[in-house]
Write an enzyme that holds these catalytic residues in place. Sequence first.
Site, PDB file in Angstrom:
ATOM      1  N   LYS A  52       0.844  -1.196   0.000  1.00 45.47           N
ATOM      2  CA  LYS A  52       0.000   0.000   0.000  1.00 45.47           C
ATOM      3  C   LYS A  52       0.882   1.249   0.000  1.00 45.47           C
ATOM      4  O   LYS A  52       0.666   2.178  -0.783  1.00 45.47           O
ATOM      5  CB  LYS A  52      -0.931  -0.004   1.218  1.00 45.47           C
ATOM      6  CG  LYS A  52      -2.096  -0.979   1.057  1.00 45.47           C
ATOM      7  CD  LYS A  52      -2.843  -1.243   2.361  1.00 45.47           C
ATOM      8  CE  LYS A  52      -3.898  -2.322   2.140  1.00 45.47           C
ATOM      9  NZ  LYS A  52      -4.502  -2.850   3.353  1.00 45.47           N
ATOM     10  N   GLN A  96      -4.880  -1.873   9.612  1.00 45.51           N
ATOM     11  CA  GLN A  96      -4.883  -3.203   8.999  1.00 45.51           C
ATOM     12  C   GLN A  96      -5.516  -4.230   9.937  1.00 45.51           C
ATOM     13  O   GLN A  96      -5.186  -4.293  11.120  1.00 45.51           O
ATOM     14  CB  GLN A  96      -3.439  -3.601   8.641  1.00 45.51           C
ATOM     15  CG  GLN A  96      -3.302  -4.882   7.857  1.00 45.51           C
ATOM     16  CD  GLN A  96      -3.892  -4.821   6.450  1.00 45.51           C
ATOM     17  OE1 GLN A  96      -3.933  -3.773   5.818  1.00 45.51           O
ATOM     18  NE2 GLN A  96      -4.369  -5.945   5.962  1.00 45.51           N
ATOM     19  N   ASP A 119     -11.254   2.840   4.197  1.00 46.25           N
ATOM     20  CA  ASP A 119     -11.627   1.421   4.164  1.00 46.25           C
ATOM     21  C   ASP A 119     -13.142   1.249   4.039  1.00 46.25           C
ATOM     22  O   ASP A 119     -13.620   0.161   3.705  1.00 46.25           O
ATOM     23  CB  ASP A 119     -11.212   0.757   5.488  1.00 46.25           C
ATOM     24  CG  ASP A 119     -10.005  -0.148   5.335  1.00 46.25           C
ATOM     25  OD1 ASP A 119      -9.795  -0.672   4.229  1.00 46.25           O
ATOM     26  OD2 ASP A 119      -9.292  -0.335   6.337  1.00 46.25           O
TER      27      ASP A 119
END
Length: 295
Positions: A52, A96, A119
Amino acid sequence: MLIIDGKKVSLDLKNELQTSVESCKALTGKVPGLAVIIVGQDPASQVYVRNKAKTCKEIGMFSTAIEMPADTTQEHLLDTIAKLNSDPLIHGILVQQPLPKHIDEFAVTLAIDPAKDVDGFHPENLGRLVMGHLDKCFVSCTPYGILELLGRYNIDTKGKHCVVVGRSNIVGKPMANLMLQKLPTTNCTVTICHSATKDIPFYTRQADILIAAIGQAKFITADMVKPGAVVIDVGINRIDDPSTKSGTRLVGDVDFEGVSTVASAMTPVPGGVGPMTIAMLLKNTLHSFQRQNGL
Ligand code: GUN
């Protein structure tokens, strides 16, 4: 059988995003910024987080990866999120998952400013998605990437039966809700199957579009697929394979070899849905920057 090439589409998207980042910079003198937090040493998560950060840099975005030890307290994690919420250089925040067991994942999701929740996990964003306000929310990256693939490959979805196997908050639930919306790449009749579903093949055999997000290697076999179906494989499973150098290999939730003899189109693993997820994360970060800067 058509292979839906997520790797190629994600490269096209990255080029488009790079151009958009350049015009953001020209207009405002600033660039979109993404903060990725990882708690603990899970090797797969470390790979995702590094990818990422690397991809952000490639397209000219600012990115910071915050690595915290596995015994980090929830309080410290929430403090870090609060600082990023008020940091003007940061437009997207991602923590994460999975998180260590002593940390309440939902409390962490709630702590992220919905306006920076790239997200799309915050209930405010998921709620807006369910209500069809897709232009006023963040759509979680994997389902969003799948919509992009269906669109770029002109897959006919209107009135089709879409069966989603898996009911996770990250993929199954947002995916099924998206396929239900009245959009050019959705507008389906939707069925969701999960671990308590009786006779999953009964449902999957009725799918015109089958989306597998189960987390079990090669779960979907040829006998479970209707001839001509479009099959989207969300799984990333590592299995033993003594014929490879590392002794392991990545496979999806779909038995690619078998299903490719019946399906009309399929996403491969690797190179299907996976690369799209990162591309859509960056797209969400760009959208966040544009919203916060009135562009
Ligand atoms: N773990 C697996 N997929 C994801 C994702 O899309 N976002 C986050 N935050 N964690 C994940």
